[in-house]
Write a protein that holds these residues in place. Structure first.
Motif, PDB file in Angstrom:
ATOM      1  N   ALA A   9       0.831  -1.209   0.000  1.00 45.17           N
ATOM      2  CA  ALA A   9       0.000   0.000   0.000  1.00 45.17           C
ATOM      3  C   ALA A   9       0.862   1.254   0.000  1.00 45.17           C
ATOM      4  N   ALA A  10       1.957   1.221   0.755  1.00 48.62           N
ATOM      5  CA  ALA A  10       2.852   2.391   0.797  1.00 48.62           C
ATOM      6  C   ALA A  10       3.529   2.593  -0.549  1.00 48.62           C
ATOM      7  N   MET A  11       3.871   1.518  -1.226  1.00 47.44           N
ATOM      8  CA  MET A  11       4.490   1.641  -2.548  1.00 47.44           C
ATOM      9  C   MET A  11       3.509   2.244  -3.547  1.00 47.44           C
ATOM     10  N   GLY A  12       2.255   1.832  -3.491  1.00 52.33           N
ATOM     11  CA  GLY A  12       1.245   2.403  -4.389  1.00 52.33           C
ATOM     12  C   GLY A  12       0.992   3.872  -4.107  1.00 52.33           C
ATOM     13  N   ALA A  13       0.869   4.218  -2.829  1.00 48.88           N
ATOM     14  CA  ALA A  13       0.654   5.620  -2.471  1.00 48.88           C
ATOM     15  C   ALA A  13       1.860   6.470  -2.849  1.00 48.88           C
ATOM     16  N   SER A  14       3.044   5.919  -2.662  1.00 55.37           N
ATOM     17  CA  SER A  14       4.261   6.649  -3.013  1.00 55.37           C
ATOM     18  C   SER A  14       4.354   6.874  -4.520  1.00 55.37           C
ATOM     19  N   LEU A  15       3.944   5.890  -5.288  1.00 53.69           N
ATOM     20  CA  LEU A  15       3.957   6.041  -6.746  1.00 53.69           C
ATOM     21  C   LEU A  15       2.981   7.125  -7.193  1.00 53.69           C
ATOM     22  N   VAL A  16       1.799   7.163  -6.595  1.00 53.82           N
ATOM     23  CA  VAL A  16       0.816   8.197  -6.945  1.00 53.82           C
ATOM     24  C   VAL A  16       1.343   9.587  -6.586  1.00 53.82           C
ATOM     25  N   LEU A  17       1.931   9.724  -5.398  1.00 54.49           N
ATOM     26  CA  LEU A  17       2.493  11.017  -5.002  1.00 54.49           C
ATOM     27  C   LEU A  17       3.644  11.430  -5.915  1.00 54.49           C
ATOM     28  N   PHE A  18       4.450  10.467  -6.329  1.00 51.58           N
ATOM     29  CA  PHE A  18       5.568  10.775  -7.223  1.00 51.58           C
ATOM     30  C   PHE A  18       5.065  11.255  -8.583  1.00 51.58           C
ATOM     31  N   LEU A  19       4.039  10.601  -9.108  1.00 47.62           N
ATOM     32  CA  LEU A  19       3.481  11.032 -10.395  1.00 47.62           C
ATOM     33  C   LEU A  19       2.849  12.418 -10.287  1.00 47.62           C
ATOM     34  N   LEU A  20       2.193  12.696  -9.168  1.00 48.94           N
ATOM     35  CA  LEU A  20       1.645  14.041  -8.951  1.00 48.94           C
ATOM     36  C   LEU A  20       2.768  15.077  -8.873  1.00 48.94           C
ATOM     37  N   ALA A  21       3.881  14.704  -8.266  1.00 49.09           N
ATOM     38  CA  ALA A  21       5.021  15.623  -8.185  1.00 49.09           C
ATOM     39  C   ALA A  21       5.585  15.907  -9.567  1.00 49.09           C
ATOM     40  N   LEU A  22       5.649  14.892 -10.418  1.00 48.27           N
ATOM     41  CA  LEU A  22       6.139  15.113 -11.776  1.00 48.27           C
ATOM     42  C   LEU A  22       5.199  16.019 -12.569  1.00 48.27           C
ATOM     43  N   LEU A  23       3.906  15.797 -12.407  1.00 48.28           N
ATOM     44  CA  LEU A  23       2.934  16.636 -13.116  1.00 48.28           C
ATOM     45  C   LEU A  23       2.926  18.066 -12.595  1.00 48.28           C
ATOM     46  N   SER A  24       3.246  18.243 -11.324  1.00 45.88           N
ATOM     47  CA  SER A  24       3.169  19.580 -10.739  1.00 45.88           C
ATOM     48  C   SER A  24       4.399  20.433 -11.034  1.00 45.88           C
ATOM     49  N   LEU A  25       5.358  19.924 -11.779  1.00 48.76           N
ATOM     50  CA  LEU A  25       6.527  20.743 -12.117  1.00 48.76           C
ATOM     51  C   LEU A  25       6.153  21.948 -12.974  1.00 48.76           C
ATOM     52  N   GLY A  26       5.085  21.847 -13.741  1.00 47.10           N
ATOM     53  CA  GLY A  26       4.668  22.962 -14.583  1.00 47.10           C
ATOM     54  C   GLY A  26       3.713  23.925 -13.913  1.00 47.10           C
ATOM     55  N   VAL A  27       3.194  23.563 -12.746  1.00 44.13           N
ATOM     56  CA  VAL A  27       2.194  24.389 -12.066  1.00 44.13           C
ATOM     57  C   VAL A  27       2.720  25.756 -11.639  1.00 44.13           C
ATOM     58  N   PRO A  28       3.926  25.882 -11.078  1.00 42.47           N
ATOM     59  CA  PRO A  28       4.335  27.180 -10.515  1.00 42.47           C
ATOM     60  C   PRO A  28       4.559  28.291 -11.531  1.00 42.47           C
ATOM     61  N   TRP A  29       4.666  28.006 -12.786  1.00 36.60           N
ATOM     62  CA  TRP A  29       5.064  29.031 -13.743  1.00 36.60           C
ATOM     63  C   TRP A  29       4.008  30.109 -13.936  1.00 36.60           C
ATOM     64  N   TYR A  30       2.744  29.758 -14.068  1.00 36.45           N
ATOM     65  CA  TYR A  30       1.711  30.775 -14.302  1.00 36.45           C
ATOM     66  C   TYR A  30       1.446  31.648 -13.068  1.00 36.45           C
ATOM     67  N   PRO A  31       1.226  31.043 -11.868  1.00 33.37           N
ATOM     68  CA  PRO A  31       1.007  31.922 -10.705  1.00 33.37           C
ATOM     69  C   PRO A  31       2.212  32.794 -10.379  1.00 33.37           C
ATOM     70  N   ALA A  32       3.408  32.291 -10.618  1.00 31.07           N
ATOM     71  CA  ALA A  32       4.589  33.108 -10.326  1.00 31.07           C
ATOM     72  C   ALA A  32       4.667  34.306 -11.256  1.00 31.07           C
TER      73      ALA A  32
END
Length: 136
Positions: free
Chosen positions: A80-103
């Protein structure tokens, strides 16, 4: 004798006033981006990417933590921890583009705060993985 003009009367068609919804969502003045708006997102990405590489390495090596699992000693929390960690990691990869517009459009504090999102998600992924394996 009365003089009345029976000619056409000058009437102007009533023009409807534009409704606020037709004017568009941003009717106020546009704000100009700050001069060095790109520093906070770039710093966030430069810090988050090496940490994400470490998290990817841990995720790739984590199946070895399940080698000792058997039917007599199941490792349900680790999976379960491996699955949750994988989901959080994928969200982290997707969120690399998020800060550019608000900044670019908001204040400096918002830019710095939003730039910490990928790093926070990556650290949460690593913490979840290590806690599930039993190292945390």
């Amino acid at each position: 004798m009365s003089t009345s003009s029976a000619g056409p009367q000058a009437t102007t068609p009533a023009s409807p006033s534009p409704s606020p919804s037709l004017a568009g969502p941003f009717t106020g003045p546009r704000t100009q981006p700050r001069r060095a708006w790109w520093i906070a997102p770039l710093a966030g990405v430069l810090v988050a990417v090496p940490v994400q590489l470490g998290a990817a390495f841990l995720l790739l090596m984590s199946p070895m933590a399940l080698d000792s699992c058997s039917s007599a000693d199941p490792c349900g929390h680790t999976e379960a921890a491996m699955g949750a960690s994988l989901v959080l990691f994928l969200l982290a990869l997707l969120s690399l583009g998020v800060p550019w517009y608000p900044a670019k459009r908001k204040s400096l504090g918002v830019g710095i705060g939003v730039s910490l999102i990928p790093l926070g998600l990556t650290l949460a992924s690593i913490g979840t993985l290590l806690a599930g394996i039993g190292l945390g």
